[in-house]
Write a protein that holds these residues in place. Structure first.
Motif, PDB file in Angstrom:
ATOM      1  N   LEU A  11      -4.668   7.903  11.213  1.00  0.00           N
ATOM      2  CA  LEU A  11      -3.353   8.131  10.843  1.00  0.00           C
ATOM      3  C   LEU A  11      -2.828   7.247   9.917  1.00  0.00           C
ATOM      4  CD1 LEU A  11      -2.023   9.867  14.290  1.00  0.00           C
ATOM      5  CD2 LEU A  11      -2.718  10.809  12.029  1.00  0.00           C
ATOM      6  N   VAL A  12      -3.120   6.053   9.818  1.00  0.00           N
ATOM      7  CA  VAL A  12      -2.710   4.838   8.772  1.00  0.00           C
ATOM      8  C   VAL A  12      -2.417   5.515   7.353  1.00  0.00           C
ATOM      9  CG1 VAL A  12      -2.739   2.612   7.642  1.00  0.00           C
ATOM     10  CG2 VAL A  12      -3.162   3.072  10.186  1.00  0.00           C
ATOM     11  N   PRO A  13      -3.309   5.988   6.948  1.00  0.00           N
ATOM     12  CA  PRO A  13      -2.771   6.710   5.669  1.00  0.00           C
ATOM     13  C   PRO A  13      -2.187   7.833   5.430  1.00  0.00           C
ATOM     14  CG  PRO A  13      -5.567   6.141   5.937  1.00  0.00           C
ATOM     15  CD  PRO A  13      -4.998   6.051   7.113  1.00  0.00           C
ATOM     16  N   VAL A  14      -2.333   8.646   6.529  1.00  0.00           N
ATOM     17  CA  VAL A  14      -1.351   9.771   6.492  1.00  0.00           C
ATOM     18  C   VAL A  14       0.199   9.258   6.826  1.00  0.00           C
ATOM     19  CG1 VAL A  14      -0.731  11.515   7.876  1.00  0.00           C
ATOM     20  CG2 VAL A  14      -3.196  11.234   7.561  1.00  0.00           C
ATOM     21  N   ALA A  15       0.197   8.230   7.676  1.00  0.00           N
ATOM     22  CA  ALA A  15       1.563   7.781   7.578  1.00  0.00           C
ATOM     23  C   ALA A  15       2.187   7.002   6.365  1.00  0.00           C
ATOM     24  CB  ALA A  15       1.638   6.735   9.144  1.00  0.00           C
ATOM     25  N   LEU A  16       1.370   6.126   5.892  1.00  0.00           N
ATOM     26  CA  LEU A  16       1.715   5.573   4.711  1.00  0.00           C
ATOM     27  C   LEU A  16       2.231   6.645   3.728  1.00  0.00           C
ATOM     28  CD1 LEU A  16      -0.829   2.731   4.591  1.00  0.00           C
ATOM     29  CD2 LEU A  16       1.854   2.526   4.993  1.00  0.00           C
ATOM     30  N   GLY A  17       1.498   7.540   3.384  1.00  0.00           N
ATOM     31  CA  GLY A  17       1.748   8.780   2.572  1.00  0.00           C
ATOM     32  C   GLY A  17       3.210   9.493   2.954  1.00  0.00           C
ATOM     33  N   ALA A  18       3.117   9.730   4.367  1.00  0.00           N
ATOM     34  CA  ALA A  18       4.574  10.351   4.686  1.00  0.00           C
ATOM     35  C   ALA A  18       5.687   9.789   4.492  1.00  0.00           C
ATOM     36  CB  ALA A  18       4.129  10.750   6.014  1.00  0.00           C
ATOM     37  N   ILE A  19       5.694   8.300   4.292  1.00  0.00           N
ATOM     38  CA  ILE A  19       6.845   7.573   4.151  1.00  0.00           C
ATOM     39  C   ILE A  19       6.941   7.214   2.771  1.00  0.00           C
ATOM     40  CG2 ILE A  19       7.168   6.738   6.452  1.00  0.00           C
ATOM     41  CD1 ILE A  19       6.210   4.050   5.665  1.00  0.00           C
ATOM     42  N   GLY A  20       6.172   7.523   1.859  1.00  0.00           N
ATOM     43  CA  GLY A  20       6.276   7.402   0.546  1.00  0.00           C
ATOM     44  C   GLY A  20       5.261   6.468  -0.267  1.00  0.00           C
ATOM     45  N   PHE A  21       4.360   5.941   0.386  1.00  0.00           N
ATOM     46  CA  PHE A  21       3.508   5.050  -0.114  1.00  0.00           C
ATOM     47  C   PHE A  21       2.352   5.609  -0.405  1.00  0.00           C
ATOM     48  CE2 PHE A  21       6.109   1.931   2.569  1.00  0.00           C
ATOM     49  CZ  PHE A  21       6.369   1.019   1.448  1.00  0.00           C
ATOM     50  N   THR A  22       2.013   5.911  -1.641  1.00  0.00           N
ATOM     51  CA  THR A  22       0.945   6.989  -2.236  1.00  0.00           C
ATOM     52  C   THR A  22       0.141   6.165  -2.880  1.00  0.00           C
ATOM     53  OG1 THR A  22       2.227   7.809  -4.316  1.00  0.00           O
ATOM     54  CG2 THR A  22       2.636   8.919  -2.116  1.00  0.00           C
ATOM     55  N   SER A  23      -1.174   7.104  -3.521  1.00  0.00           N
ATOM     56  CA  SER A  23      -1.974   6.195  -4.406  1.00  0.00           C
ATOM     57  C   SER A  23      -1.366   6.333  -5.687  1.00  0.00           C
ATOM     58  CB  SER A  23      -3.255   7.253  -4.349  1.00  0.00           C
ATOM     59  OG  SER A  23      -2.987   8.659  -4.556  1.00  0.00           O
ATOM     60  N   ALA A  24      -0.476   7.241  -6.137  1.00  0.00           N
ATOM     61  CA  ALA A  24       0.204   7.218  -7.505  1.00  0.00           C
ATOM     62  C   ALA A  24       1.347   6.227  -7.418  1.00  0.00           C
ATOM     63  CB  ALA A  24       0.782   8.808  -7.709  1.00  0.00           C
ATOM     64  N   GLY A  25       1.617   5.529  -6.621  1.00  0.00           N
ATOM     65  CA  GLY A  25       2.984   4.882  -6.541  1.00  0.00           C
ATOM     66  C   GLY A  25       3.831   5.177  -5.465  1.00  0.00           C
ATOM     67  N   ILE A  26       5.179   4.501  -5.525  1.00  0.00           N
ATOM     68  CA  ILE A  26       5.797   4.719  -4.618  1.00  0.00           C
ATOM     69  C   ILE A  26       6.781   6.108  -4.978  1.00  0.00           C
ATOM     70  CG2 ILE A  26       8.279   3.966  -3.601  1.00  0.00           C
ATOM     71  CD1 ILE A  26       7.086   1.062  -3.467  1.00  0.00           C
ATOM     72  N   ALA A  27       6.836   7.009  -3.922  1.00  0.00           N
ATOM     73  CA  ALA A  27       7.352   8.245  -4.211  1.00  0.00           C
ATOM     74  C   ALA A  27       8.950   8.100  -4.272  1.00  0.00           C
ATOM     75  CB  ALA A  27       7.095   9.259  -3.010  1.00  0.00           C
ATOM     76  N   ALA A  28       9.366   8.838  -5.261  1.00  0.00           N
ATOM     77  CA  ALA A  28      10.944   8.817  -5.238  1.00  0.00           C
ATOM     78  C   ALA A  28      11.756   9.457  -4.172  1.00  0.00           C
ATOM     79  CB  ALA A  28      11.295   9.637  -6.778  1.00  0.00           C
ATOM     80  N   SER A  29      12.692   8.888  -3.906  1.00  0.00           N
ATOM     81  CA  SER A  29      13.634   9.438  -2.694  1.00  0.00           C
ATOM     82  C   SER A  29      12.855   9.235  -1.525  1.00  0.00           C
ATOM     83  CB  SER A  29      14.130  10.865  -3.256  1.00  0.00           C
ATOM     84  OG  SER A  29      14.933  10.894  -4.382  1.00  0.00           O
ATOM     85  N   SER A  30      12.035   8.558  -1.109  1.00  0.00           N
ATOM     86  CA  SER A  30      11.383   8.425  -0.095  1.00  0.00           C
ATOM     87  C   SER A  30      11.616   6.975   0.781  1.00  0.00           C
ATOM     88  CB  SER A  30       9.995   8.128  -0.405  1.00  0.00           C
ATOM     89  OG  SER A  30       9.736   7.230  -0.960  1.00  0.00           O
ATOM     90  N   VAL A  31      11.456   6.990   1.953  1.00  0.00           N
ATOM     91  CA  VAL A  31      11.757   5.856   2.636  1.00  0.00           C
ATOM     92  C   VAL A  31      11.084   4.565   1.881  1.00  0.00           C
ATOM     93  CG1 VAL A  31      11.075   4.562   4.847  1.00  0.00           C
ATOM     94  CG2 VAL A  31      11.734   6.961   5.007  1.00  0.00           C
ATOM     95  N   ALA A  32      10.067   4.870   1.349  1.00  0.00           N
ATOM     96  CA  ALA A  32       9.263   3.452   0.615  1.00  0.00           C
ATOM     97  C   ALA A  32      10.330   3.381  -0.555  1.00  0.00           C
ATOM     98  CB  ALA A  32       8.030   4.102   0.088  1.00  0.00           C
ATOM     99  N   ALA A  33      10.537   4.212  -1.279  1.00  0.00           N
ATOM    100  CA  ALA A  33      11.590   3.809  -2.295  1.00  0.00           C
ATOM    101  C   ALA A  33      12.864   2.911  -1.915  1.00  0.00           C
ATOM    102  CB  ALA A  33      12.210   5.077  -3.067  1.00  0.00           C
ATOM    103  N   SER A  34      13.523   3.469  -0.708  1.00  0.00           N
ATOM    104  CA  SER A  34      14.532   2.736  -0.171  1.00  0.00           C
ATOM    105  C   SER A  34      14.266   1.405   0.239  1.00  0.00           C
ATOM    106  CB  SER A  34      15.094   3.591   1.083  1.00  0.00           C
ATOM    107  OG  SER A  34      16.169   2.815   1.878  1.00  0.00           O
ATOM    108  N   MET A  35      13.019   1.180   0.863  1.00  0.00           N
ATOM    109  CA  MET A  35      12.543  -0.196   1.255  1.00  0.00           C
ATOM    110  C   MET A  35      12.313  -1.162  -0.031  1.00  0.00           C
ATOM    111  SD  MET A  35       9.880   0.828   4.172  1.00  0.00           S
ATOM    112  CE  MET A  35       9.320  -0.984   4.350  1.00  0.00           C
ATOM    113  N   MET A  36      11.906  -0.493  -1.111  1.00  0.00           N
ATOM    114  CA  MET A  36      11.488  -1.282  -2.422  1.00  0.00           C
ATOM    115  C   MET A  36      12.816  -1.611  -3.096  1.00  0.00           C
ATOM    116  SD  MET A  36       9.285   0.010  -5.458  1.00  0.00           S
ATOM    117  CE  MET A  36       9.248  -1.001  -6.934  1.00  0.00           C
TER     118      MET A  36
END
Length: 88
Positions: A11-36
């Motif tokens: 589930l780690v890769p799934v969870a990371l992708g779900a919050i916006g940490f993807t193989s293509a970079g940080i997804a726009a308007s995601s939790v990851a983008a907010s953290m960044m």
């Protein structure tokens, strides 16, 4: 216990992708983008190497290392065992 460990690692890769940490970079308007954004503001415009956002992005882009997999499996197994004891 084993199922908890395997589930946690899977589930780690799934969870990371779900919050916006993807193989293509940080997804726009995601939790990851907010953290960044927060990390950049706190660090005068940059994201600190080795910081939480950098580590999570690295894991999201490249996957997790064998050592990290082992740690996650151990924690997942322990949680699975504890939950198993509670719901006997």
């Amino acid at each position: 216990m084993i199922a908890g460990g395997i589930g946690a690692v899977a589930l780690v890769p799934v969870a990371l992708g779900a919050i916006g940490f993807t193989s293509a970079g940080i997804a726009a308007s995601s939790v990851a983008a907010s953290m960044m954004s927060s990390a950049a503001v706190a660090n005068a415009g940059g994201v600190a190497a080795g910081g939480l956002v950098a580590v999570l992005q690295s894991a999201g882009a490249a996957g997790i290392s064998a050592t990290t997999s082992a740690v996650v499996a151990g924690v997942g197994g322990a949680v699975g065992a504890a939950v198993g004891r509670i719901f006997r």
